[in-house]
Scaffold this active site. Structure first.
Site, PDB file in Angstrom:
ATOM      1  N   GLY A  88       5.385  -1.133   3.628  1.00 15.62           N
ATOM      2  CA  GLY A  88       4.523  -0.056   4.082  1.00 15.62           C
ATOM      3  C   GLY A  88       3.276  -0.560   4.791  1.00 15.62           C
ATOM      4  O   GLY A  88       2.582   0.192   5.459  1.00 15.62           O
ATOM      5  N   GLY A 122      -1.310   1.471   5.763  1.00 15.17           N
ATOM      6  CA  GLY A 122      -0.720   0.249   6.304  1.00 15.17           C
ATOM      7  C   GLY A 122      -1.676  -0.927   6.373  1.00 15.17           C
ATOM      8  O   GLY A 122      -1.348  -1.973   6.924  1.00 15.17           O
ATOM      9  N   ASP A 245      10.606  -3.976  -7.395  1.00 15.13           N
ATOM     10  CA  ASP A 245      10.380  -4.303  -5.982  1.00 15.13           C
ATOM     11  C   ASP A 245       9.432  -5.482  -5.837  1.00 15.13           C
ATOM     12  O   ASP A 245       9.259  -6.007  -4.739  1.00 15.13           O
ATOM     13  CB  ASP A 245       9.828  -3.080  -5.218  1.00 15.13           C
ATOM     14  CG  ASP A 245       8.611  -2.469  -5.892  1.00 15.13           C
ATOM     15  OD1 ASP A 245       8.730  -2.096  -7.068  1.00 15.13           O
ATOM     16  OD2 ASP A 245       7.551  -2.392  -5.257  1.00 15.13           O
TER      17      ASP A 245
HETATM   18  P1  AMP Z   1       3.029  -2.682  -4.560  1.00 15.82           P
HETATM   19  O1  AMP Z   1       3.266  -2.047  -5.886  1.00 15.82           O
HETATM   20  O2  AMP Z   1       1.603  -3.063  -4.294  1.00 15.82           O
HETATM   21  O3  AMP Z   1       3.945  -3.836  -4.341  1.00 15.82           O
HETATM   22  O4  AMP Z   1       3.339  -1.597  -3.435  1.00 15.82           O
HETATM   23  C1  AMP Z   1       4.336  -0.625  -3.573  1.00 15.82           C
HETATM   24  C2  AMP Z   1       4.677  -0.003  -2.255  1.00 15.82           C
HETATM   25  O5  AMP Z   1       3.551   0.626  -1.658  1.00 15.82           O
HETATM   26  C3  AMP Z   1       5.214  -0.956  -1.225  1.00 15.82           C
HETATM   27  O6  AMP Z   1       6.291  -0.339  -0.591  1.00 15.82           O
HETATM   28  C4  AMP Z   1       4.053  -1.150  -0.282  1.00 15.82           C
HETATM   29  O7  AMP Z   1       4.472  -1.475   1.018  1.00 15.82           O
HETATM   30  C5  AMP Z   1       3.380   0.198  -0.326  1.00 15.82           C
HETATM   31  N1  AMP Z   1       1.943   0.111   0.003  1.00 15.82           N
HETATM   32  C6  AMP Z   1       0.986  -0.457  -0.728  1.00 15.82           C
HETATM   33  N2  AMP Z   1      -0.208  -0.343  -0.116  1.00 15.82           N
HETATM   34  C7  AMP Z   1      -0.014   0.313   1.040  1.00 15.82           C
HETATM   35  C8  AMP Z   1      -0.857   0.745   2.122  1.00 15.82           C
HETATM   36  N3  AMP Z   1      -2.176   0.503   2.140  1.00 15.82           N
HETATM   37  N4  AMP Z   1      -0.279   1.397   3.151  1.00 15.82           N
HETATM   38  C9  AMP Z   1       1.034   1.646   3.149  1.00 15.82           C
HETATM   39  N5  AMP Z   1       1.873   1.272   2.179  1.00 15.82           N
HETATM   40  C10 AMP Z   1       1.373   0.613   1.126  1.00 15.82           C
HETATM   41 MG    MG Z   2       5.187  -4.871  -3.669  1.00 17.16          MG
END
Ligand code: AMP
Ligand code: MG
Length: 473
Positions: A88, A122, A245
């Site tokens: 993301g 993003g 993930d």
């Molecule tokens: P994480 O638990 O931090 O690994 O993130 C979980 C999901 O949220 C992943 O698919 C990331 O790409 C998405 N994500 C986290 N932060 C952002 C952001 N600022 N903008 C877009 N997607 C995000």
């Molecule tokens: Mg992640």
């Protein structure tokens, strides 16, 4: 000299269901904060002045040979299944085959929205970028499999978070791959068995070329993850978001969000502000990784012609994992008390010390290091608790050839302490990267004494204690 990255991309050749091809969204005024020249050399990257590196590792310029894409995956987040996640705020620029013949991903993190951004922007802000830079490099120096940090670039643009506007940044990370348990879950959940098989074939060829069956793949990943979690525990590391993930098939530590290291030892320690129930507490990590491997096993089942037989075989592998972790744990912690080849009979000695440490509010890192340097008893609220343990320990060490050497290699003097990380981010926000540079330097040699850096070994003063860490999204 012109920047040259010897790209050799393979993930982009997987079917369209695996990714979305797109470039980064440009930023206003990229400025290079740090470039990991040693890692770049390992990857065969040559040339590039600071301005060019800032352009490329902010995503403003697409380097020759790159084929940027966002990867799709799914995942269990805190136990609940999200059928579609994905990069993301990240983009895979491409892959290189490094000087040792290993294929490595080069990924931008914070490079702008993608179709998988959901509600997110993003982007990333400076704090988490510097945090991941320092912690991932520290983990590498500690000898723990991990993604690496290649570059940090300030974007010159603000990022909006709950606390207000913060300076934006992009991290470039390098990984053995970004294939996650959640990548398998994505295709399994959609019953896209052709893609699941393609992912399996790709993963085996890339990471486990000797593997011949899904059961063997499961077994290999379980082995690496068991080892990894035992290594985390041995340095007091709490990942903080062990969602499926964020569990890499390669066995590397990935996705440094609200991660933190123990100061005072307590097995139920939680730092993450979003982990309200302690699902990912320090000692729960050994349980959760088994649960994650059960999800991986479930995702592999559709590759087997005989479901029932497969479930039985996979279940047996998952059920054997706690013993594997325990063996790795014995090994890692036995070495921390100076035993070169610890056996199960030494486990009680380790467990007894840890119980006393928890009761005595002993600092995890400093207590183990003090076994080597002396003064361990001073780490306990009641030093007599250590004395009672010490006699049995000394008797056991009498049978060891060189316990000092074993402990020196297993007990770091330096870890990225949370309060130092917070102070480093505060300084960076005020324009001073000195503490960031210094942490990187000292933590690149965590087992060396480095008397000049004694202040970085000190546990937090009461006013410095970090109660919670944040995801940084
Ligand atoms: P994480 O638990 O931090 O690994 O993130 C979980 C999901 O949220 C992943 O698919 C990331 O790409 C998405 N994500 C986290 N932060 C952002 C952001 N600022 N903008 C877009 N997607 C995000
Ligand atoms: Mg992640």
């Amino acid at each position: 000299m012109q920047l040259a990255i010897p790209f050799d991309n393979s993930y982009v050749r997987l079917p369209a269901q695996f990714h979305t091809r797109q470039g980064a969204v440009p930023v206003r005024a990229p400025r290079l904060l740090r470039f990991n020249a040693a890692l770049a050399a390992e990857l065969g990257i040559t040339g590039g002045d600071a301005a060019t590196l800032a352009q490329v590792f902010s995503g403003n310029e697409t380097p020759e040979g790159a084929a940027p894409l966002a990867q799709v995956y799914a995942g269990h987040q805190f136990g609940g299944f999200s059928p579609q996640l994905g990069d993301g705020r990240a983009l895979l620029l491409g892959e290189v085959v490094d000087r040792q013949g290993r294929r490595r991903d080069i990924q931008l993190k914070g490079s702008g929205p993608t179709p998988y951004s959901r509600m997110g922007d993003g982007r990333a802000w400076l704090g988490p970028v510097l945090r991941e830079y320092v912690v991932s490099e520290a983990m590498h120096a500690l000898g723990i499999p991990t993604t690496r940090a290649l570059a940090a670039v300030a974007t010159g643009e603000p990022v909006r978070r709950e606390t207000g506007a913060l300076p934006g940044a992009v991290l470039t990370r390098v990984a053995a791959s970004h294939i996650r348990v959640g990548t398998f879950q994505y295709f399994a959940a959609r019953r896209d068995i052709a893609s699941l098989r393609a992912l399996y074939d790709y993963t085996v060829a890339r990471h486990y070329p000797h593997v011949e069956t899904p059961a063997q793949l499961l077994s290999e990943v379980i082995r690496r993850q068991a080892r990894l979690v035992a290594q985390w525990l041995s340095v007091g590391f709490i990942h903080g978001v062990m969602n499926t993930d964020n569990t890499a098939i390669s066995g590397e530590t990935i996705d440094y969000g609200p991660c933190a290291f123990l100061d005072i030892y307590h097995p139920q320690t939680v730092f993450s502000s979003i982990d309200a129930h302690g699902r990912y507490a320090y000692d729960n990590q050994a349980t959760v990784i088994v649960w994650n491997m059960a999800q991986f096993a479930t995702a592999l089942v559709p590759l087997m012609p005989e479901t029932e037989a497969a479930v039985e075989e996979f279940t047996a592998l998952v059920h054997a994992m706690p013993d594997l972790i325990e063996t790795e744990w014995h090994h890692a912690f036995g070495r921390k008390i100076g035993i070169a080849a610890p056996g199960p009979e030494d486990a009680a000695l380790v467990a007894d010390l840890l119980t006393r440490m928890a009761a005595g509010r002993a600092d995890f890192t400093n207590t183990f290091r003090a076994l080597l340097e002396g003064g361990a008893r001073d780490q306990f609220l009641d030093p007599a608790a250590f004395d009672a343990w010490e006699a049995g320990w000394r008797a056991r060490l009498a049978r060891e050839a060189d316990p000092q050497a074993v402990m020196r290699a297993a007990n770091p003097a330096f870890i990225p302490r949370n309060h130092r990380m917070e102070q480093m981010i505060e300084a960076a926000l005020a324009g001073d990267l000195g503490p960031f540079e210094r942490l990187l330097d000292v933590l690149s040699r965590p087992f060396e004494d480095q008397p000049d850096a004694a202040d970085l070994r000190r546990p937090p003063a009461p006013s410095e204690v970090v109660q919670a860490t944040f995801c940084g999204t």
